[in-house]
Each structure stands twice: as structure tokens, then as C-alpha cells.
Write a protein that holds these residues in place. Structure first.
Motif, PDB file in Angstrom:
ATOM      1  N   ARG A 252      59.997-122.924 -65.296  1.00  0.00           N
ATOM      2  CA  ARG A 252      59.787-122.724 -63.854  1.00  0.00           C
ATOM      3  C   ARG A 252      58.318-122.442 -63.554  1.00  0.00           C
ATOM      4  O   ARG A 252      57.789-122.879 -62.537  1.00  0.00           O
ATOM      5  N   ARG A 253      57.665-121.694 -64.447  1.00  0.00           N
ATOM      6  CA  ARG A 253      56.235-121.426 -64.230  1.00  0.00           C
ATOM      7  C   ARG A 253      55.429-122.722 -64.308  1.00  0.00           C
ATOM      8  O   ARG A 253      54.526-122.940 -63.503  1.00  0.00           O
ATOM      9  N   ARG A 254      55.762-123.586 -65.275  1.00  0.00           N
ATOM     10  CA  ARG A 254      55.057-124.864 -65.384  1.00  0.00           C
ATOM     11  C   ARG A 254      55.336-125.736 -64.165  1.00  0.00           C
ATOM     12  O   ARG A 254      54.450-126.410 -63.651  1.00  0.00           O
ATOM     13  N   PHE A 255      56.591-125.709 -63.701  1.00  0.00           N
ATOM     14  CA  PHE A 255      56.942-126.514 -62.530  1.00  0.00           C
ATOM     15  C   PHE A 255      56.215-126.007 -61.291  1.00  0.00           C
ATOM     16  O   PHE A 255      55.751-126.789 -60.454  1.00  0.00           O
ATOM     17  N   ASP A 275      57.024-131.238 -49.602  1.00  0.00           N
ATOM     18  CA  ASP A 275      57.751-129.973 -49.573  1.00  0.00           C
ATOM     19  C   ASP A 275      58.159-129.639 -51.006  1.00  0.00           C
ATOM     20  O   ASP A 275      58.173-130.507 -51.878  1.00  0.00           O
ATOM     21  N   ALA A 276      58.496-128.384 -51.267  1.00  0.00           N
ATOM     22  CA  ALA A 276      58.926-127.986 -52.611  1.00  0.00           C
ATOM     23  C   ALA A 276      59.580-126.615 -52.567  1.00  0.00           C
ATOM     24  O   ALA A 276      59.331-125.814 -51.663  1.00  0.00           O
ATOM     25  N   ASP A 277      60.440-126.356 -53.563  1.00  0.00           N
ATOM     26  CA  ASP A 277      61.052-125.042 -53.729  1.00  0.00           C
ATOM     27  C   ASP A 277      61.231-124.776 -55.227  1.00  0.00           C
ATOM     28  O   ASP A 277      62.288-125.069 -55.798  1.00  0.00           O
ATOM     29  N   PRO A 278      60.198-124.229 -55.896  1.00  0.00           N
ATOM     30  CA  PRO A 278      60.309-123.963 -57.338  1.00  0.00           C
ATOM     31  C   PRO A 278      61.324-122.885 -57.669  1.00  0.00           C
ATOM     32  O   PRO A 278      61.774-122.788 -58.808  1.00  0.00           O
TER      33      PRO A 278
END
Length: 484
Positions: A252-255, A275-278
């Protein structure tokens, strides 16, 4: 002497008569001959007797301009509930502009056939088997409408389209997906194969965040890329991460870092982050969708590209890299599959492994990040990654677009450079210098590409590639329209 002059005059007269007979050709009624002169000039002939300059002009094609009945090859489609159906299609068409039909599209019947198959697959993928079997007329009308939109560009008029039959196949068949994404990732890509969209599977989510998912674009090791529609009814590419990776805090950190990188990168030659939602379940990001095949697909199906196309790709890639580097980012994985050929030029995509300029080439000991064949020497040795690393990959991409096949050990780079137009050979030679400091900067590259050159033309794509782009755009329009 008079006898010899008479014989000479007679021979000349006989030669002129023979030349006249060779030059007069009858064009059959209902057909149009296209004449070429020196390979660059063409004109349209009307039915009847026409004069063709013998030895200078030649009739290159004859195109039937009468109404044609074209039965297409049967096509298998997969419905929403994963049942396979066979469809028989007949198209009634007429060539309206023979010059467009022959010179602007390599095979107008093939182009129409491919778009018909793509549109039919998309339409059937939105319905269950029972509904598809009962909707033959409605699907045929939709198919006719979509083909008619593209027909003018191909010099055709579509009179009508009939779906003669839609029958169940012998056994159910699950939808298959051709990977359009970069191997090892699922970067939002804009097509990249002959069939740009595939129907959703039963396990696919109908919506992610505010975006309705319409079709599959590709599948990689870390997730799936979908064609989505925004609340404003704009197409977007939505990358959805697989569940097992979503549970990994380090992933998740890399993403999140990938999202931050994509957010920083902008410009007309890249795919902008929308748009994004990690932190989502699952994590996702959405980028601008660019209809068009990847450069990798274009090269593998078309072969070496002509000079105007190479110049346009060279300029577009340089503009994209200049914008990326201005944000303090090195792409690190520039290659043909990460370049989309769109109607208005090339676009650079996929910043999954892009890093800040001060990052190293290795993510862990002995693990090189990038794609073999496009790695700069410093990436192989673990030295610092700089913008010059992307310049090396830029040169290799142009070599591949110019016709490069894998080099044998010890084969000199000169054997590759001679495949390129003369105006690009010296530029690419500098880009491939082993010493990063010896490679030209992007400003220098853009300056050297800026003078008027053969690439400055509206027809920068060869006809077969223009057809590929048109098919992707047409299929996208149809997919979005069906879900409106």
C-alpha cells in the motif's frame, strides 16, 4: 533515301498506334480504376474508355462501386453470464470514395469486419444469454449505427447490417482476457491489442468509487485495469489492486507513492491522474483513458514504421519525457508497451516504478528495475538513475519502431541505426552513448527535432495504423454509449 525515311515514318506511326492502344483502357461499368504515377500520384477513373500514359502511369486497383453484399466470418461472443454464442453477420455496403477506400485504409473490408466484431463482443457482453438471443434486431441496429459512424472515414456507405443468426455455442465459455497492461503490474493502459475491450466477468465489481466499470482493458500480476465511466460520462482507465496485495502494508505504501508520482506528472503527452483511493477496499486509481493501441502492438503487427511516423513519435516522446523530468521524476521503464499511439500523437503511460531523480536503480540487492532490452548501462550496474537513463530508453524505443530485431552478441549499433531516417540516426546514436554524461538532454533533443521536417503532416500515421486507432476509438464510443 526516301524509301528509308518512309520506312522510318511508318515504324514511328506503328509505334504510336501501339502506344495509343496500350494507353487506352476500358474501365468496366460499376468499377473504378485508381491510377498511380511514380508511386506518389493517384486519380480516379470513371467507367468507360480512359487514357493511361503507358510506362508512366499504371492502374493499381479496381474497386467495385456497386452495392456489395459482404458476409463476415462467423464470430464467437461471450455474454455477461459467461455463455458463448456464435453470430453470423452480413453487411450491405457501397464504396463512395475509392481513393479513401484504397489509399487511406489498407483493407476497408478488414477494418469494417474488425470493428463489427469488437462492437458485437461489447454489446453481447452487457447481456445475459437469454436476452442476447432475443435481441438480434436491436444488436444489429446498434452495429449498423456504429459502423456507419466510421464508414465515411473509410470511403464507404453502409446500407444495412443484418445479424442472420445468434446461436448458442456447443459449450459455455468463460471470457478470456488478453493482457494489455505491463507485465508485473496493472498500469492503466489504453488498449494495446486488436480487441481493446473485453466484457466484465461475473466476479468483477460493477463500480469502484464513483466510477462505473464497463469492460476489461487488461490484467497484470498485481491487479486488473478496467474501462470506466466517470459521473460526467467521460471514459477513464481504472486500476484495481488484487485483494492479497491490498492486505500488504508495504505494498500500500508503494501504491501510494505511485499515486503521488502520477499526480505530479502532467502534460499533453502523458495520461493524467483523475482520481485515486490508496486506502480503499480494494485500493484503486483512475487515469485519463487514451483510445489507441500500444506502440508494441503497432510494431508487432505493422513492422517498421515510416519516416513521418518515427519523427512524430520522436517528438511526442521527447515532449512527454521533458514534462516528466521537469517534475523531478525519472520514468525508468520507457518501452513500446508503455507508449500509446493515439489520434493526436504518442502518449507515455505507466509510472508504476517511476522514482524521484535522486533514487537508485535497485530496489533491493541484485534486483534491477526495468525491462531487458531498454535498460541503460547504469541500471545494470546499480549506478544512480538520472534523466539520462530515460534518454537511453528513448533511443532504444526509436530503434525498435524503426525495425530493430534483437541484436546478436557483438553486433554493432550501426546495423540498427541505418534502419532509421538519416535525420534521426545521429540523434539516436547520442542517446545510446554508454556514458550518461555524453547523452543529449531533452531540451537538445527537442531543439534538433524542431526545424521543419517530413513529419510535419496531418497524415503522420500509415493507413493500417490509422485503422487500428479508429477501431479503438469506435469501440470505446460504443461501450460508453451502451451504458449511458
Amino acid at each position: 533515301m526516301d524509301i528509308w525515311i518512309s520506312l522510318l515514318n511508318g515504324a514511328v506511326l506503328i509505334g504510336l498506334i501501339a502506344l495509343l492502344r496500350k494507353s487506352l483502357q476500358r474501365i468496366p461499368v460499376g468499377n473504378v480504376g485508381l491510377v498511380e504515377r511514380l508511386g506518389r500520384y493517384h486519380r480516379t477513373l470513371t467507367p468507360g474508355m480512359s487514357f493511361v500514359m503507358f510506362g508512366v502511369e499504371k492502374v493499381a486497383h479496381r474497386v467495385d462501386t456497386r452495392l456489395q453484399v459482404v458476409p463476415l466470418q462467423p464470430v464467437r461472443v461471450t455474454t455477461r453470464d459467461n455463455h458463448a454464442l456464435n453470430a453470423d453477420i452480413t453487411v450491405y455496403l457501397q464504396v463512395q470514395d475509392p481513393v479513401k477506400a484504397v489509399y487511406h485504409v489498407t483493407n476497408y473490408v478488414g477494418a469494417m469486419e474488425q470493428q463489427a466484431y469488437n462492437t458485437l463482443r461489447v454489446a453481447a457482453g452487457q447481456l445475459d444469454a437469454e436476452r442476447a438471443l432475443a435481441s438480434r434486431k436491436e444488436i444489429g441496429a446498434s452495429l449498423h449505427q456504429e459502423l456507419a459512424r466510421s464508414a465515411d472515414a473509410w470511403g464507404l456507405r453502409i446500407d444495412r447490417v443484418l445479424i442472420d443468426a445468434i446461436d448458442p455455442s456447443s459449450s459455455p465459455q468463460a471470457a478470456t482476457v488478453t493482457s494489455h497492461a505491463t507485465p508485473g503490474s496493472a498500469g492503466p493502459a489504453a488498449g494495446g491489442a486488436g480487441v481493446p475491450h473485453r466484457p466484465l466477468r461475473a466476479e468483477d465489481p460493477p463500480r469502484v468509487g464513483p466510477y462505473q466499470l464497463l469492460a476489461r482493458l487488461g490484467e497484470g500480476g498485481m491487479g486488473t485495469v478496467y474501462l470506466g465511466r466517470s459521473p460526467a460520462e467521460q471514459p477513464v482507465a481504472v486500476k484495481v489492486i488484487r485483494g492479497q496485495f491490498a492486505q500488504d502494508a508495504a505494498f500500500r505504501r508503494r501504491f501510494t507513492r505511485e499515486i503521488e508520482t502520477a499526480r505530479r506528472v502532467g502534460g499533453s503527452r502523458t495520461a493524467s491522474l483523475v482520481d485515486a483511493d490508496p486506502a480503499g477496499e480494494p485500493p484503486w486509481l483512475a487515469t485519463e483513458y487514451i483510445p489507441g493501441p500500444s506502440l508494441h502492438y503497432v510494431i508487432s503487427h505493422h513492422g517498421a514504421l515510416p519516416s513521418p511516423t518515427l519523427y512524430t513519435i520522436a517528438g511526442g516522446m521527447a515532449e512527454a519525457l521533458a514534462g516528466i523530468h521537469a517534475c523531478g521524476i525519472v520514468h525508468r521503464d520507457l518501452k513500446p508497451s508503455n507508449i500509446i499511439i493515439s489520434e493526436d500523437g504518442p502518449r507515455v503511460i505507466d509510472f508504476g516504478i517511476a522514482r524521484a531523480v535522486d533514487a537508485t536503480a535497485l530496489t533491493r540487492t541484485g534486483h534491477v528495475v526495468g525491462t531487458p532490452g531498454f535498460l541503460a548501462p547504469e541500471q545494470l550496474t546499480g549506478a544512480a538513475v538520472t534523466p539520462a537513463t530515460d534518454v537511453y530508453a528513448y533511443g532504444m524505443v526509436l530503434c525498435h519502431a524503426g525495425g530493430l530485431v534483437p541484436l546478436a552478441d557483438g553486433q554493432p549499433i550501426e546495423s540498427v541505426l541505418r534502419l532509421l531516417p538519416e535525420g534521426l540516426q545521429e540523434l539516436v546514436r547520442g542517446c545510446l552513448a554508454p556514458d550518461p554524461a555524453a547523452r543529449p538532454g531533452l531540451d537538445d533533443i527537442l531543439t534538433r527535432l524542431s526545424p521543419p521536417a517530413p513529419h510535419e503532416t496531418n497524415e503522420w500515421l500509415p493507413p493500417p495504423v490509422r485503422t487500428m486507432v479508429d477501431l479503438h476509438a469506435g469501440t470505446t464510443r460504443e461501450t460508453v454509449r451502451l451504458h449511458a
